[in-house]
Design an enzyme around this catalytic site. Structure first.
Site, PDB file in Angstrom:
ATOM      1  N   GLY A   1      39.901  -3.392  65.530  1.00 44.87           N
ATOM      2  CA  GLY A   1      38.545  -3.121  66.022  1.00 44.87           C
ATOM      3  C   GLY A   1      37.658  -4.343  65.905  1.00 44.87           C
ATOM      4  O   GLY A   1      38.096  -5.402  65.431  1.00 44.87           O
ATOM      5  N   PHE A   2      36.423  -4.165  66.297  1.00 41.78           N
ATOM      6  CA  PHE A   2      35.490  -5.303  66.268  1.00 41.78           C
ATOM      7  C   PHE A   2      35.288  -5.831  64.843  1.00 41.78           C
ATOM      8  O   PHE A   2      35.575  -6.996  64.553  1.00 41.78           O
ATOM      9  CB  PHE A   2      34.169  -4.848  66.915  1.00 41.78           C
ATOM     10  CG  PHE A   2      32.991  -5.669  66.532  1.00 41.78           C
ATOM     11  CD1 PHE A   2      32.958  -7.035  66.798  1.00 41.78           C
ATOM     12  CD2 PHE A   2      31.898  -5.086  65.893  1.00 41.78           C
ATOM     13  CE1 PHE A   2      31.862  -7.802  66.424  1.00 41.78           C
ATOM     14  CE2 PHE A   2      30.808  -5.831  65.530  1.00 41.78           C
ATOM     15  CZ  PHE A   2      30.793  -7.201  65.781  1.00 41.78           C
ATOM     16  N   ILE A   3      34.869  -4.977  63.922  1.00 41.05           N
ATOM     17  CA  ILE A   3      34.627  -5.469  62.553  1.00 41.05           C
ATOM     18  C   ILE A   3      35.963  -5.734  61.858  1.00 41.05           C
ATOM     19  O   ILE A   3      36.139  -6.743  61.174  1.00 41.05           O
ATOM     20  CB  ILE A   3      33.776  -4.457  61.743  1.00 41.05           C
ATOM     21  CG1 ILE A   3      32.429  -4.227  62.450  1.00 41.05           C
ATOM     22  CG2 ILE A   3      33.548  -4.966  60.315  1.00 41.05           C
ATOM     23  CD1 ILE A   3      31.546  -3.160  61.805  1.00 41.05           C
TER      24      ILE A   3
ATOM     25  N   ASP B   1      46.422   0.342  63.292  1.00 38.19           N
ATOM     26  CA  ASP B   1      45.377   0.621  64.275  1.00 38.19           C
ATOM     27  C   ASP B   1      46.045   1.331  65.450  1.00 38.19           C
ATOM     28  O   ASP B   1      47.105   0.900  65.908  1.00 38.19           O
ATOM     29  CB  ASP B   1      44.727  -0.689  64.750  1.00 38.19           C
ATOM     30  CG  ASP B   1      43.387  -0.453  65.430  1.00 38.19           C
ATOM     31  OD1 ASP B   1      42.378  -1.017  64.979  1.00 38.19           O
ATOM     32  OD2 ASP B   1      43.351   0.301  66.436  1.00 38.19           O
TER      33      ASP B   1
ATOM     34  N   GLY C   1      40.019   0.033  69.301  1.00 36.47           N
ATOM     35  CA  GLY C   1      40.330  -1.366  69.012  1.00 36.47           C
ATOM     36  C   GLY C   1      41.150  -1.938  70.159  1.00 36.47           C
ATOM     37  O   GLY C   1      41.549  -1.218  71.071  1.00 36.47           O
TER      38      GLY C   1
ATOM     39  N   LEU D   1      38.784   0.900  57.523  1.00 35.14           N
ATOM     40  CA  LEU D   1      37.760   0.798  58.572  1.00 35.14           C
ATOM     41  C   LEU D   1      38.050   1.719  59.748  1.00 35.14           C
ATOM     42  O   LEU D   1      37.190   1.902  60.612  1.00 35.14           O
ATOM     43  CB  LEU D   1      37.659  -0.654  59.088  1.00 35.14           C
ATOM     44  CG  LEU D   1      36.820  -1.618  58.261  1.00 35.14           C
ATOM     45  CD1 LEU D   1      37.498  -1.958  56.936  1.00 35.14           C
ATOM     46  CD2 LEU D   1      36.540  -2.905  59.033  1.00 35.14           C
TER      47      LEU D   1
ATOM     48  N   TYR E   1      29.063  13.092  63.264  1.00 37.30           N
ATOM     49  CA  TYR E   1      29.535  11.795  62.769  1.00 37.30           C
ATOM     50  C   TYR E   1      28.998  11.545  61.360  1.00 37.30           C
ATOM     51  O   TYR E   1      29.739  11.214  60.438  1.00 37.30           O
ATOM     52  CB  TYR E   1      29.082  10.709  63.740  1.00 37.30           C
ATOM     53  CG  TYR E   1      29.453   9.305  63.352  1.00 37.30           C
ATOM     54  CD1 TYR E   1      30.780   8.945  63.155  1.00 37.30           C
ATOM     55  CD2 TYR E   1      28.472   8.326  63.198  1.00 37.30           C
ATOM     56  CE1 TYR E   1      31.125   7.646  62.810  1.00 37.30           C
ATOM     57  CE2 TYR E   1      28.800   7.022  62.865  1.00 37.30           C
ATOM     58  CZ  TYR E   1      30.122   6.688  62.668  1.00 37.30           C
ATOM     59  OH  TYR E   1      30.459   5.406  62.326  1.00 37.30           O
TER      60      TYR E   1
ATOM     61  N   LYS F   1      31.276  11.373  57.960  1.00 36.06           N
ATOM     62  CA  LYS F   1      31.294  10.176  57.116  1.00 36.06           C
ATOM     63  C   LYS F   1      30.762  10.494  55.719  1.00 36.06           C
ATOM     64  O   LYS F   1      31.231   9.933  54.723  1.00 36.06           O
ATOM     65  CB  LYS F   1      30.470   9.047  57.758  1.00 36.06           C
ATOM     66  CG  LYS F   1      31.059   8.477  59.039  1.00 36.06           C
ATOM     67  CD  LYS F   1      32.411   7.824  58.867  1.00 36.06           C
ATOM     68  CE  LYS F   1      32.363   6.357  58.691  1.00 36.06           C
ATOM     69  NZ  LYS F   1      33.700   5.698  58.752  1.00 36.06           N
TER      70      LYS F   1
END
Ligand code: UDP
Length: 323
Positions: A10-12, A31, A36, A76, A149, A153
């Site tokens: 993914g991005f982060i 992943d 991603g 993540l 969401y 979380k």
């Protein structure tokens, strides 16, 4: 031993992999490439120090095998972006709650340090500024899909804290505020890459609502450095910690900064929330992190300001990063 990064494509996650490799760690990634992209890791995948397994973290047997092989786990993998959460609520809830449960179970079995990337969404509609880690969370109605969401979380956070309380499993929970940087796609609604792509194409810059809602944007390089330091900080264990930047800007102000930095002629247009997201949406007016806890723990201070963040996103789009 290597370290495991779930959601590493993914991005982060991919920026975290790059940072860990630079620090001399070998990295194992799980992943499922749902949001991603292999492109995010392509230049790191030399077949030696980074290994990618394309599968879901909900696959318990696989997660167990992977966790056994590593020394620590950065978790993540998660649904990403408000738009996806509203469009695919079942998948969102199942991947967040089930995935974290599966990874935590394996970490508890092999006693591997575990870092969870949670989110500032958990603060919900709280109006206190700035948000401190022990503030109450203020959720909207369950009929408003956005809050699934935040609740999912929050449940992840409870579960991680429960492992810390009951078994002293070393867990660190971070709440990421809006995080931006090179290679981030605007596909899932994230505002900075969306505005930059619109500005570079000369399309209208779409400000939702009245544009007076505000956010604070952190550079992903600052964020991943903090993730690495917090994982290795004994005082961070069993703690919930904000990571972000506290430079606040309205979304209309952001549109103007993007226009100026790109030199674009794009008009700025206002779009009602209903038209942008349909039903099931509620926005937050302000979202500012209290950074005193992370400053005390690891001496964190954001190194990059909003203009640098925008310039890096522009540069990355100009070099062909996907919209
Ligand atoms: N936003 C916007 N135009 C866009 C995308 C987002 O005005 O094209 C707004 C969005 O409604 C919110 C803010 O920008 O008020 C930040 O949105 P994003 O989805 O990036 O993050 P979050 O809502 O999770 O803070």
């Amino acid at each position: 031993m290597s370290v495991l990064v779930t959601g590493g494509a993914g991005f982060i996650g991919s920026h975290l992999c790059r940072a860990l490799l630079a620090k001399g760690e070998d990295v194992l990634v799980i992943d499922d490439l749902s949001t991603g992209s292999y492109d995010n890791l392509a230049d790191l995948d030399d077949g030696r120090r980074l290994r990618l397994i394309v599968d879901s973290v909900n696959h318990e047997a696989l997660v167990d095998t992977c966790v056994q092989q590593v020394s620590k786990v950065y978790h993540l993998a998660s649904a990403v972006g408000v738009r996806l959460i509203i469009e695919q609520p079942v998948r969102t809830i199942q991947s967040i709650v089930g995935g974290t449960e599966s990874v935590l179970k394996a970490c508890a079995r092999y006693r591997r340090p575990f870092l969870l990337t949670s989110t500032s969404e958990v603060y919900g509609k709280g109006s206190k500024v700035p948000f401190s880690e022990n503030d109450d969370t203020v959720m909207g109605a369950t009929s408003t899909r956005r809050w699934s969401y935040a609740c999912a979380k929050a449940l992840d956070e409870f579960l991680a804290l429960a492992y810390w309380t009951e078994a002293r499993l070393p867990v660190v929970i971070v709440r990421l505020f809006n995080t931006v940087g090179p290679r981030q796609t605007g596909q899932y609604g994230m505002v900075v890459p969306a505005f930059v792509s619109q500005a570079l194409r000369g399309d209208p810059i779409t400000v939702y609502g009245d544009g007076q809602q505000s956010r604070c944007f952190a550079h992903v390089y600052d964020v991943v450095e903090a993730l690495c330091q917090l994982m290795d900080c004994p005082a961070a264990r069993g703690q919930v910690i904000n990571i972000g930047n506290n430079e606040e800007i309205s979304i209309e102000g952001l549109a103007l900064r993007v226009k100026e930095i790109t030199g674009s002629d794009s008009p700025i247009v206002k779009i009602p929330y209903q038209q942008a997201y349909g039903e099931g949406f509620d926005d937050m007016r302000r979202r500012v992190p209290d950074l005193s806890k992370i400053a005390a723990l690891i001496g964190y201070r954001p190194q990059r300001n909003l203009d640098q963040i925008i310039r890096d996103v522009v540069e990355s789009k100009r070099q062909g990063a996907r919209d």
